[in-house]
Design an enzyme around this catalytic site. Structure first.
Site, PDB file in Angstrom:
ATOM      1  N   LYS A 147       4.198  -4.233  -5.124  1.00  0.00           N
ATOM      2  CA  LYS A 147       3.653  -2.874  -5.297  1.00  0.00           C
ATOM      3  C   LYS A 147       4.579  -1.848  -4.649  1.00  0.00           C
ATOM      4  O   LYS A 147       5.431  -2.205  -3.817  1.00  0.00           O
ATOM      5  CB  LYS A 147       2.258  -2.803  -4.665  1.00  0.00           C
ATOM      6  CG  LYS A 147       2.249  -3.046  -3.157  1.00  0.00           C
ATOM      7  CD  LYS A 147       0.838  -3.291  -2.625  1.00  0.00           C
ATOM      8  CE  LYS A 147       0.872  -3.547  -1.125  1.00  0.00           C
ATOM      9  NZ  LYS A 147      -0.430  -4.041  -0.615  1.00  0.00           N
ATOM     10  N   TYR A 158      17.452  21.844  16.454  1.00  0.00           N
ATOM     11  CA  TYR A 158      16.310  22.779  16.456  1.00  0.00           C
ATOM     12  C   TYR A 158      15.549  22.724  17.771  1.00  0.00           C
ATOM     13  O   TYR A 158      15.304  21.636  18.317  1.00  0.00           O
ATOM     14  CB  TYR A 158      15.346  22.420  15.313  1.00  0.00           C
ATOM     15  CG  TYR A 158      15.825  22.872  13.957  1.00  0.00           C
ATOM     16  CD1 TYR A 158      16.083  24.211  13.693  1.00  0.00           C
ATOM     17  CD2 TYR A 158      16.001  21.944  12.935  1.00  0.00           C
ATOM     18  CE1 TYR A 158      16.507  24.617  12.434  1.00  0.00           C
ATOM     19  CE2 TYR A 158      16.425  22.342  11.675  1.00  0.00           C
ATOM     20  CZ  TYR A 158      16.680  23.684  11.429  1.00  0.00           C
ATOM     21  OH  TYR A 158      17.102  24.077  10.187  1.00  0.00           O
TER      22      TYR A 158
HETATM   23  C1  LIG Z   1      -0.201  -5.165   0.208  1.00  0.00           C
HETATM   24  C2  LIG Z   1      -1.103  -6.360   0.150  1.00  0.00           C
HETATM   25  C3  LIG Z   1      -0.601  -7.650   0.419  1.00  0.00           C
HETATM   26  C4  LIG Z   1       0.770  -7.880   1.019  1.00  0.00           C
HETATM   27  O1  LIG Z   1       0.665  -7.595   2.400  1.00  0.00           O
HETATM   28  P1  LIG Z   1       1.877  -7.814   3.425  1.00  0.00           P
HETATM   29  O2  LIG Z   1       1.248  -7.567   4.749  1.00  0.00           O
HETATM   30  O3  LIG Z   1       2.913  -6.816   3.083  1.00  0.00           O
HETATM   31  O4  LIG Z   1       2.362  -9.209   3.267  1.00  0.00           O
HETATM   32  C5  LIG Z   1      -1.429  -8.732   0.183  1.00  0.00           C
HETATM   33  N1  LIG Z   1      -2.709  -8.565  -0.236  1.00  0.00           N
HETATM   34  C6  LIG Z   1      -3.237  -7.344  -0.453  1.00  0.00           C
HETATM   35  C7  LIG Z   1      -4.650  -7.229  -0.890  1.00  0.00           C
HETATM   36  C8  LIG Z   1      -2.455  -6.209  -0.251  1.00  0.00           C
HETATM   37  O5  LIG Z   1      -2.991  -4.994  -0.461  1.00  0.00           O
END
Ligand SMILES: *Cc1c(COP(=O)(O)O)cnc(C)c1O
Length: 364
Positions: A44, A259
């Site tokens: 994702k 800054y």
């Molecule tokens: C994003 C996600 C993962 C992966 O999690 P990581 O901690 O990056 O390994 C797995 N399961 C769900 C439901 C997620 O939303």
């Protein structure tokens, strides 16, 4: 990975080298940790900012990864196109709506159903089509609550092939909530005796086999980040973020940098200004705290992070730094975990924030 000098084309802007061999090594390490389970890949958010196409292609072709998870149906459809293979399984975490259901059909996506309502929508529009079911076991974020499970299990035409849940506290292996969620998951998933089970993301997978079940869903560990509240030496760095030096100056004791003049030199000090800033996703909270590797040593950020610029305090570094040299902000030299912590964030946010302006270069 070769630590190459930037080419002329890179000399004036930041870039990130992405080591696909390290990505694959992390996948293989996780698979070895969970030999009884299938190892899926969570891709994702553009593979946590590192590029869905090269990442998913490398995992599918080299590691024979067959199961992927994305958050949105649109991400799933893009993944289906680029994988160029019908046999990959693509799950969509956020689940279907009446509007997105046609996309599931067209791109052969499998939804993760998160409520009785989503389950009803799915059986109404796609009766008999397989789905996963996310059961909430205490995180109270996404997933069907315990009170809906009996009704979901009784829905005619619903075909649940995978039940899953998500651990709220796997960043801390000793947290008792991990086992409490596991117990709850076993209890509620029993309503779907023929479905495979999945509970672990990177954290649960790397804690131990109690959390593995039939399928593990790592994300961050593939991309070189620790899922824990400490660094994890089993995970290889994947991203190496570099920024070119565009100017070097010497300032006198008492002079300020940046800054709001928050940095004041105690003695005569060399300052290197690099092309990288919060516009590239480096948090302003790293001002005066985060460090980069340059000229064989560590240099701390001097003063505020600007939109396109960061100044580094070269105190204590003997070799002369010049315009055209470069500083490493993430990689072997400065771990993603350390850099994120110094910026008041954590590896996930650090990676997914890396700006689109930063060029991605892929190494195999
Ligand atoms: C994003 C996600 C993962 C992966 O999690 P990581 O901690 O990056 O390994 C797995 N399961 C769900 C439901 C997620 O939303």
């Amino acid at each position: 990975m070769d630590l190459e000098q930037p080419s002329a084309e890179h000399a004036a802007r930041p870039w990130v080298d992405i080591d696909l061999a390290a990505l694959c090594a992390n996948y293989a390490m996780i698979r070895a940790q969970a030999p009884a389970a299938e190892t899926a890949a969570v891709v994702k958010c553009n593979a946590y900012g590192l590029g869905m196409e090269p990442v998913a292609t490398a995992l599918a072709e080299r590691e024979k990864c067959r199961t992927f998870f994305v958050a949105y149906a649109q991400e799933g459809a893009a993944l289906r196109n680029l994988l160029n293979s019908a046999d990959a399984k693509i799950y969509v975490f956020n689940g279907p709506t009446a509007e997105t259901t046609p996309l599931y059909e067209r791109a052969a996506l499998t939804p993760v159903l998160n409520s009785l309502e989503q389950a009803k929508t799915w059986v109404r529009l796609r009766p008999g089509a397989p789905a996963a079911l996310h059961i909430d076991t205490g995180m109270n974020r996404l997933g069907a609550p315990a009170s809906e499970i009996t009704e979901i299990a009784a829905l005619q035409g619903l075909s649940i092939e995978l039940t899953m849940s998500h651990l709220a506290c796997s960043s801390d292996p000793a947290n008792p909530m991990n086992d409490a969620q596991r117990e709850k998951f076993l209890e509620l998933a029993a309503a779907f005796p023929n479905a495979r089970k999945s509970l672990a993301a990177s954290g649960g997978t790397l804690i131990d086999a109690r959390f593995h079940f039939d399928l593990v869903r790592p994300g961050i560990a593939l991309y070189g980040g620790s899922p824990f509240d400490v660094d994890d030496a089993r995970i290889k760095p994947v991203a190496r973020l570099c920024a070119p030096v565009i100017q070097v100056r010497t300032i006198a004791a008492g002079e300020a940098v940046g800054y709001s003049a928050t940095f004041a030199a105690r003695t005569q000090t060399r300052i290197a200004t690099v092309a990288l800033g919060y516009g590239d996703g480096i948090p302003r909270a790293g001002s005066g705290r985060a460090e980069a590797f340059i000229a064989g040593g560590r240099a701390r950020i001097a003063g505020r992070v600007s939109m396109d610029l960061i100044s580094l305090d070269l105190a204590g570094l003997t070799p002369d730094v010049q315009a055209g040299d470069y500083a490493v902000f993430l990689g072997e030299e400065v771990s993603l975990f350390e850099a994120a912590a110094a910026c008041g964030t954590f590896p996930y946010e650090m990676l997914t924030s890396l700006g689109r302006r930063i060029e991605r270069r892929y190494f195999s």
